[in-house]
Scaffold this motif. Structure first.
Motif, PDB file in Angstrom:
ATOM      1  N   MET A   1       0.853  -1.166   0.000  1.00 21.56           N
ATOM      2  CA  MET A   1       0.000   0.000   0.000  1.00 21.56           C
ATOM      3  C   MET A   1       0.900   1.230   0.000  1.00 21.56           C
ATOM      4  SD  MET A   1      -3.063   1.032   2.549  1.00 21.56           S
ATOM      5  CE  MET A   1      -2.058   1.057   4.002  1.00 21.56           C
ATOM      6  N   LYS A   2       0.542   2.186  -0.822  1.00 25.72           N
ATOM      7  CA  LYS A   2       1.315   3.413  -0.959  1.00 25.72           C
ATOM      8  C   LYS A   2       0.471   4.593  -0.488  1.00 25.72           C
ATOM      9  CE  LYS A   2       2.671   6.439  -4.614  1.00 25.72           C
ATOM     10  NZ  LYS A   2       1.666   7.080  -5.374  1.00 25.72           N
ATOM     11  N   PRO A   3       1.008   5.426   0.400  1.00 22.79           N
ATOM     12  CA  PRO A   3       0.230   6.597   0.811  1.00 22.79           C
ATOM     13  C   PRO A   3       0.230   7.663  -0.279  1.00 22.79           C
ATOM     14  CG  PRO A   3       2.321   6.576   1.967  1.00 22.79           C
ATOM     15  CD  PRO A   3       2.256   5.311   1.139  1.00 22.79           C
ATOM     16  N   ALA A   4      -0.921   8.281  -0.533  1.00 19.54           N
ATOM     17  CA  ALA A   4      -1.032   9.358  -1.511  1.00 19.54           C
ATOM     18  C   ALA A   4      -0.786  10.702  -0.859  1.00 19.54           C
ATOM     19  CB  ALA A   4      -2.401   9.328  -2.175  1.00 19.54           C
ATOM     20  N   CYS A   5      -0.844  10.757   0.458  1.00 18.32           N
ATOM     21  CA  CYS A   5      -0.583  11.989   1.204  1.00 18.32           C
ATOM     22  C   CYS A   5       0.773  11.831   1.866  1.00 18.32           C
ATOM     23  CB  CYS A   5      -1.649  12.193   2.271  1.00 18.32           C
ATOM     24  SG  CYS A   5      -3.307  12.288   1.597  1.00 18.32           S
ATOM     25  N   SER A   6       1.283  12.920   2.391  1.00 11.10           N
ATOM     26  CA  SER A   6       2.565  12.816   3.080  1.00 11.10           C
ATOM     27  C   SER A   6       2.392  11.974   4.340  1.00 11.10           C
ATOM     28  CB  SER A   6       3.095  14.201   3.436  1.00 11.10           C
ATOM     29  OG  SER A   6       2.438  14.705   4.578  1.00 11.10           O
ATOM     30  N   PRO A   7       3.438  11.267   4.720  1.00  9.91           N
ATOM     31  CA  PRO A   7       3.352  10.468   5.954  1.00  9.91           C
ATOM     32  C   PRO A   7       2.973  11.317   7.173  1.00  9.91           C
ATOM     33  CG  PRO A   7       5.276   9.836   4.698  1.00  9.91           C
ATOM     34  CD  PRO A   7       4.691  11.040   4.003  1.00  9.91           C
TER      35      PRO A   7
ATOM     36  N   ARG B   1      -5.161  -0.461  14.705  1.00  8.37           N
ATOM     37  CA  ARG B   1      -5.446  -1.895  14.515  1.00  8.37           C
ATOM     38  C   ARG B   1      -6.280  -2.099  13.243  1.00  8.37           C
ATOM     39  NH1 ARG B   1      -6.958  -5.603  19.567  1.00  8.37           N
ATOM     40  NH2 ARG B   1      -4.958  -4.725  20.137  1.00  8.37           N
ATOM     41  N   LEU B   2      -7.271  -1.230  13.017  1.00  9.55           N
ATOM     42  CA  LEU B   2      -8.068  -1.316  11.783  1.00  9.55           C
ATOM     43  C   LEU B   2      -7.204  -1.041  10.563  1.00  9.55           C
ATOM     44  CD1 LEU B   2     -11.404   0.402  12.853  1.00  9.55           C
ATOM     45  CD2 LEU B   2     -11.113  -1.990  12.136  1.00  9.55           C
ATOM     46  N   ARG B   3      -6.307  -0.056  10.661  1.00 12.26           N
ATOM     47  CA  ARG B   3      -5.397   0.251   9.551  1.00 12.26           C
ATOM     48  C   ARG B   3      -4.560  -0.976   9.198  1.00 12.26           C
ATOM     49  NH1 ARG B   3      -0.405   4.428  10.292  1.00 12.26           N
ATOM     50  NH2 ARG B   3      -0.387   5.329   8.203  1.00 12.26           N
ATOM     51  N   GLN B   4      -4.014  -1.621  10.216  1.00  8.04           N
ATOM     52  CA  GLN B   4      -3.203  -2.812  10.009  1.00  8.04           C
ATOM     53  C   GLN B   4      -4.031  -3.918   9.340  1.00  8.04           C
ATOM     54  OE1 GLN B   4      -1.770  -4.613  13.649  1.00  8.04           O
ATOM     55  NE2 GLN B   4      -0.004  -5.472  12.595  1.00  8.04           N
ATOM     56  N   LEU B   5      -5.277  -4.081   9.744  1.00  9.79           N
ATOM     57  CA  LEU B   5      -6.148  -5.090   9.150  1.00  9.79           C
ATOM     58  C   LEU B   5      -6.459  -4.751   7.693  1.00  9.79           C
ATOM     59  CD1 LEU B   5      -7.777  -7.686   9.465  1.00  9.79           C
ATOM     60  CD2 LEU B   5      -9.640  -6.301  10.419  1.00  9.79           C
ATOM     61  N   ILE B   6      -6.637  -3.478   7.383  1.00 14.04           N
ATOM     62  CA  ILE B   6      -6.879  -3.073   5.999  1.00 14.04           C
ATOM     63  C   ILE B   6      -5.649  -3.390   5.141  1.00 14.04           C
ATOM     64  CG2 ILE B   6      -7.212  -1.084   4.453  1.00 14.04           C
ATOM     65  CD1 ILE B   6      -8.967   0.117   6.783  1.00 14.04           C
ATOM     66  N   VAL B   7      -4.470  -3.060   5.630  1.00  6.45           N
ATOM     67  CA  VAL B   7      -3.231  -3.328   4.897  1.00  6.45           C
ATOM     68  C   VAL B   7      -3.073  -4.828   4.660  1.00  6.45           C
ATOM     69  CG1 VAL B   7      -0.710  -3.225   5.037  1.00  6.45           C
ATOM     70  CG2 VAL B   7      -2.073  -1.233   5.666  1.00  6.45           C
TER      71      VAL B   7
ATOM     72  N   GLU C   1     -12.203  -5.290  20.243  1.00  4.77           N
ATOM     73  CA  GLU C   1     -13.411  -5.613  19.469  1.00  4.77           C
ATOM     74  C   GLU C   1     -13.117  -5.810  17.982  1.00  4.77           C
ATOM     75  OE1 GLU C   1     -16.066  -2.363  20.248  1.00  4.77           O
ATOM     76  OE2 GLU C   1     -16.392  -2.959  22.324  1.00  4.77           O
ATOM     77  N   VAL C   2     -11.963  -5.351  17.521  1.00  4.21           N
ATOM     78  CA  VAL C   2     -11.598  -5.531  16.113  1.00  4.21           C
ATOM     79  C   VAL C   2     -11.240  -6.995  15.926  1.00  4.21           C
ATOM     80  CG1 VAL C   2     -10.024  -4.888  14.258  1.00  4.21           C
ATOM     81  CG2 VAL C   2     -10.797  -3.157  15.902  1.00  4.21           C
ATOM     82  N   GLU C   3     -12.023  -7.688  15.125  1.00  7.38           N
ATOM     83  CA  GLU C   3     -11.876  -9.125  14.923  1.00  7.38           C
ATOM     84  C   GLU C   3     -11.419  -9.370  13.488  1.00  7.38           C
ATOM     85  OE1 GLU C   3     -13.447 -12.037  13.409  1.00  7.38           O
ATOM     86  OE2 GLU C   3     -11.911 -12.965  14.635  1.00  7.38           O
ATOM     87  N   PRO C   4     -10.216  -9.905  13.291  1.00 10.60           N
ATOM     88  CA  PRO C   4      -9.660 -10.032  11.943  1.00 10.60           C
ATOM     89  C   PRO C   4     -10.513 -10.820  10.945  1.00 10.60           C
ATOM     90  CG  PRO C   4      -7.955 -10.378  13.569  1.00 10.60           C
ATOM     91  CD  PRO C   4      -9.257 -10.298  14.313  1.00 10.60           C
ATOM     92  N   ILE C   5     -11.125 -11.888  11.358  1.00  9.01           N
ATOM     93  CA  ILE C   5     -11.908 -12.676  10.397  1.00  9.01           C
ATOM     94  C   ILE C   5     -13.177 -11.928  10.003  1.00  9.01           C
ATOM     95  CG2 ILE C   5     -13.219 -14.808  10.045  1.00  9.01           C
ATOM     96  CD1 ILE C   5     -11.059 -16.204  11.768  1.00  9.01           C
TER      97      ILE C   5
END
Length: 140
Positions: A1-7, A27-33, A114-118
């Motif tokens: 994944m590449k950020p389109a905005c500056s870090p 945690r949600l960001r990590q799951l999206i990646v 509460e963030v559940e990976p599956i």
């Protein structure tokens, strides 16, 4: 994944005052990646800012519906999708009585645990491939 905005811009969007909200958003960001890396049909996923919130799009394939992360009024943090999509209704039908929702636009969380990976990974994958997969057959 590449950020389109500056870090720095992206990281600033995650700098929310509540440490549990920040942890949950990360945690949600990590799951999206992770989910994006396991979903080649979605193509490259970009992290951008929409309404000042970290958002995830599929700019080359245009297969996905935008996913946003943010802090709503009625929870510590949330995963948002387009409110006119069928993503939240399908998710609620597939996993009844598991999550809290804000209408058809968000899954609400109060604790990072509460963030559940599956389960939430399923929703993320469906969002990343929204335009190339058939809708779920919903019970009448």
């Amino acid at each position: 994944m590449k950020p389109a905005c500056s870090p720095a811009e992206i990281e600033a969007a995650f700098a929310v005052p509540d440490p549990l909200a920040r942890e949950g958003l990360l945690r949600l960001r990590q799951l999206i990646v992770k989910t994006a890396s396991e979903t080649p049909e979605a193509g490259r996923v970009e992290e951008v800012l929409r309404w000042g919130q970290p958002s995830y799009i599929t700019p080359e394939t245009k297969t996905g519906s935008t996913i946003r992360l943010g802090v709503p009024k009625d929870a510590r943090f949330a995963l948002f999708v387009h409110c006119q999509s069928r993503l939240i209704p399908e998710f609620a039908a597939a996993f009844p009585a598991w999550d809290r929702f804000e209408g058809t636009r968000a899954v609400l969380f109060n604790d990072p645990a509460e963030v559940e990976p599956i389960r939430h990974g399923w929703l993320i994958k469906r969002a990343l491939t929204y335009r190339i997969r058939p809708p779920l057959k919903m019970p009448a």
